[in-house]
Design an enzyme around this catalytic site. Structure first.
Site, PDB file in Angstrom:
ATOM      1  N   GLU A 231      -8.728  -6.166  -3.162  1.00  0.00           N
ATOM      2  CA  GLU A 231      -9.861  -5.823  -4.030  1.00  0.00           C
ATOM      3  C   GLU A 231      -9.588  -6.273  -5.466  1.00  0.00           C
ATOM      4  O   GLU A 231     -10.472  -6.801  -6.150  1.00  0.00           O
ATOM      5  CB  GLU A 231     -10.116  -4.314  -3.989  1.00  0.00           C
TER       6      GLU A 231
ATOM      7  N   GLU B 175      -7.512  -0.080   5.779  1.00  0.00           N
ATOM      8  CA  GLU B 175      -8.091   1.237   5.485  1.00  0.00           C
ATOM      9  C   GLU B 175      -8.443   2.001   6.748  1.00  0.00           C
ATOM     10  O   GLU B 175      -8.249   3.222   6.831  1.00  0.00           O
ATOM     11  CB  GLU B 175      -9.350   1.076   4.601  1.00  0.00           C
TER      12      GLU B 175
HETATM   13  C1  1HE Z   1       3.987   2.199  -0.616  1.00  0.00           C
HETATM   14  C2  1HE Z   1       2.868   1.412  -0.285  1.00  0.00           C
HETATM   15  C3  1HE Z   1       1.594   1.955  -0.539  1.00  0.00           C
HETATM   16  C4  1HE Z   1       4.631   0.294   0.261  1.00  0.00           C
HETATM   17  N1  1HE Z   1       1.523   3.175  -1.105  1.00  0.00           N
HETATM   18  N2  1HE Z   1       3.861   3.392  -1.175  1.00  0.00           N
HETATM   19  N3  1HE Z   1      -1.954  -0.117   1.843  1.00  0.00           N
HETATM   20  C5  1HE Z   1      -1.345  -0.218   3.024  1.00  0.00           C
HETATM   21  O1  1HE Z   1      -1.695   0.386   4.000  1.00  0.00           O
HETATM   22  C6  1HE Z   1      -0.102  -1.088   3.053  1.00  0.00           C
HETATM   23  C7  1HE Z   1       1.135  -0.224   3.180  1.00  0.00           C
HETATM   24  N4  1HE Z   1       2.359  -0.970   2.995  1.00  0.00           N
HETATM   25  C8  1HE Z   1       2.863  -1.800   3.969  1.00  0.00           C
HETATM   26  O2  1HE Z   1       2.277  -2.049   4.994  1.00  0.00           O
HETATM   27  C9  1HE Z   1       4.202  -2.391   3.692  1.00  0.00           C
HETATM   28  O3  1HE Z   1       4.848  -1.601   2.703  1.00  0.00           O
HETATM   29  C10 1HE Z   1       4.168  -3.861   3.186  1.00  0.00           C
HETATM   30  C11 1HE Z   1       3.773  -4.762   4.347  1.00  0.00           C
HETATM   31  C12 1HE Z   1       3.213  -4.050   2.014  1.00  0.00           C
HETATM   32  C13 1HE Z   1       5.576  -4.276   2.666  1.00  0.00           C
HETATM   33  O4  1HE Z   1       6.538  -4.022   3.682  1.00  0.00           O
HETATM   34  P1  1HE Z   1       8.092  -3.968   3.287  1.00  0.00           P
HETATM   35  O5  1HE Z   1       8.857  -3.845   4.547  1.00  0.00           O
HETATM   36  O6  1HE Z   1       8.395  -5.107   2.377  1.00  0.00           O
HETATM   37  O7  1HE Z   1       8.251  -2.649   2.368  1.00  0.00           O
HETATM   38  P2  1HE Z   1       8.327  -1.096   2.838  1.00  0.00           P
HETATM   39  O8  1HE Z   1       9.712  -0.751   3.256  1.00  0.00           O
HETATM   40  O9  1HE Z   1       7.230  -0.777   3.792  1.00  0.00           O
HETATM   41  O10 1HE Z   1       7.962  -0.342   1.486  1.00  0.00           O
HETATM   42  C14 1HE Z   1       8.872  -0.281   0.405  1.00  0.00           C
HETATM   43  C15 1HE Z   1       8.554   0.961  -0.363  1.00  0.00           C
HETATM   44  O11 1HE Z   1       7.229   0.844  -0.909  1.00  0.00           O
HETATM   45  C16 1HE Z   1       8.528   2.208   0.504  1.00  0.00           C
HETATM   46  O12 1HE Z   1       8.899   3.308  -0.310  1.00  0.00           O
HETATM   47  P3  1HE Z   1      10.425   3.906  -0.233  1.00  0.00           P
HETATM   48  O13 1HE Z   1      10.409   5.021  -1.245  1.00  0.00           O
HETATM   49  O14 1HE Z   1      10.605   4.339   1.182  1.00  0.00           O
HETATM   50  O15 1HE Z   1      11.351   2.763  -0.609  1.00  0.00           O
HETATM   51  C17 1HE Z   1       7.055   2.344   0.846  1.00  0.00           C
HETATM   52  O16 1HE Z   1       6.698   3.679   1.173  1.00  0.00           O
HETATM   53  C18 1HE Z   1       6.429   1.936  -0.445  1.00  0.00           C
HETATM   54  N5  1HE Z   1       5.054   1.473  -0.263  1.00  0.00           N
HETATM   55  N6  1HE Z   1       3.308   0.253   0.266  1.00  0.00           N
HETATM   56  C19 1HE Z   1       2.650   3.856  -1.400  1.00  0.00           C
HETATM   57  N7  1HE Z   1       0.482   1.280  -0.289  1.00  0.00           N
HETATM   58  C20 1HE Z   1      -9.205   1.956  -3.797  1.00  0.00           C
HETATM   59  S1  1HE Z   1      -9.100   2.152  -2.172  1.00  0.00           S
HETATM   60  C21 1HE Z   1      -7.968   1.001  -1.598  1.00  0.00           C
HETATM   61  C22 1HE Z   1      -7.492   1.404  -0.257  1.00  0.00           C
HETATM   62  C23 1HE Z   1      -6.243   0.702   0.135  1.00  0.00           C
HETATM   63  O17 1HE Z   1      -5.650  -0.018  -0.606  1.00  0.00           O
HETATM   64  S2  1HE Z   1      -5.723   1.044   1.708  1.00  0.00           S
HETATM   65  C24 1HE Z   1      -4.333   0.030   1.940  1.00  0.00           C
HETATM   66  C25 1HE Z   1      -3.074   0.719   1.587  1.00  0.00           C
END
Ligand code: 1HE
Length: 268
Positions: free
Chosen positions: A123, A143
């Site tokens: 977005e 989402e």
């Molecule tokens: C996060 C987020 C997040 C990572 N919010 N903390 N977005 C999603 O559904 C995507 C969610 N994220 C992922 O699928 C993956 O993290 C990735 C593919 C982007 C990257 O994977 P990777 O293996 O490089 O990283 P990771 O181990 O998953 O994440 C590293 C850290 O970032 C980890 O935190 P930690 O404290 O355990 O190290 C994750 O929890 C954190 N992290 N993504 C919070 N999104 C206005 S409305 C919009 C609606 C949306 O955007 S919905 C889509 C949300």
């Protein structure tokens, strides 16, 4: 690269999750939360909004990119766990206000996309004017699997780029598009090798900054409105803005330069 005081004040006002550098008349703004994959929390969204509100008038174009392996993992999912309707509504409206500052701000914005460009990250990218993707970029709208819905203007901007049917597919089935598909579908304007996106983004921003400011304003702030008008209204507003632009001193100078053999030619 010495920064003017307005520029350094702006850079210093940013939260730690955003950094800004200035290179002549362009700004390079970075999402700097790589440990959380540049997930967008309130601090970053507000920081983006304030950056574009306070952008000094001598900044002629902005490059937006992300630190680490990904452009952005979208909404920081930890910020939505306990929200009620009213809070959720205002949270989404807050993103709209911030992203409108990008889309209809003072300066054209080039985003550089790599790795995950998902949910709110997509977005955000769609609120910028030109998108450069590296081969590693991929696009998703997860989402549906999180039980939420896009809230950063995605329903409005994404169908305009790729069509409602493709957005529905992404949201219903969790379909992920890679960089080649994204280029073909019109998400990115330019596709480059990994590691080359920022240089390409900066080169494009410098090229954009050479245009007459009033023309850039018309392109970013008026063209998208005209595209939504009915035909007759579109022609009228086009004639008005075209006359405003061509009566500006900058246009007169540039036209004279060309006629007196000083202006650039259009060559391939
Ligand atoms: C996060 C987020 C997040 C990572 N919010 N903390 N977005 C999603 O559904 C995507 C969610 N994220 C992922 O699928 C993956 O993290 C990735 C593919 C982007 C990257 O994977 P990777 O293996 O490089 O990283 P990771 O181990 O998953 O994440 C590293 C850290 O970032 C980890 O935190 P930690 O404290 O355990 O190290 C994750 O929890 C954190 N992290 N993504 C919070 N999104 C206005 S409305 C919009 C609606 C949306 O955007 S919905 C889509 C949300």
């Amino acid at each position: 690269m010495p920064a003017t005081s307005a520029k350094s004040r702006l850079a210093q006002s940013l939260p730690s999750s955003l950094t800004a550098e200035f290179d002549g008349d362009i700004a390079i703004l970075k999402l700097a939360r790589p440990d959380k994959r540049n997930a967008l929390n309130n601090e970053i969204v507000r920081g983006l909004e304030n950056f574009f509100i306070d952008l000094p008038s001598d900044v002629k174009a902005v490059v937006l990119h992300g630190e680490g392996e990904h452009f952005s993992a979208g909404l920081d999912l930890s910020s939505l766990t306990e929200t009620d309707f009213t809070e959720g509504y205002h949270h989404s409206r807050g993103w709209h206000y911030a992203f409108e500052r990008i889309e209809f701000g003072r300066a054209p914005v080039v985003s550089v996309l790599h790795g995950a460009v998902v949910g709110g990250g997509l977005e955000l990218a769609c609120a910028t004017h030109i998108r450069v993707a590296e081969k590693s970029a991929y696009y998703a709208l997860p989402e549906g699997s999180r039980g939420i819905y896009v809230g950063g203007g995605g329903s409005v901007r994404i169908p305009r780029l790729i069509g409602t049917a493709k957005m529905m597919d992404m949201m219903l089935t969790g379909r992920i598009f890679g960089a080649d598909d994204g280029q073909q579908m019109g998400i990115s304007n330019y596709l480059v090798e990994n590691g080359e996106g920022l240089a390409k983004g900066i080169a494009l921003a410098k090229r954009i900054a050479e245009n007459a400011p009033l023309t850039n304003f018309a392109i970013t702030n008026v063209l998208p409105r005209i595209a939504e008008f009915d035909t007759a209204g579109g022609y009228v507003v086009e004639s008005i803005i075209s006359s405003v632009a061509s009566s500006d001193d900058e246009a007169k100078k540039r036209l004279r330069d060309f006629l007196e053999k000083r202006g650039p030619k259009v060559v391939r």
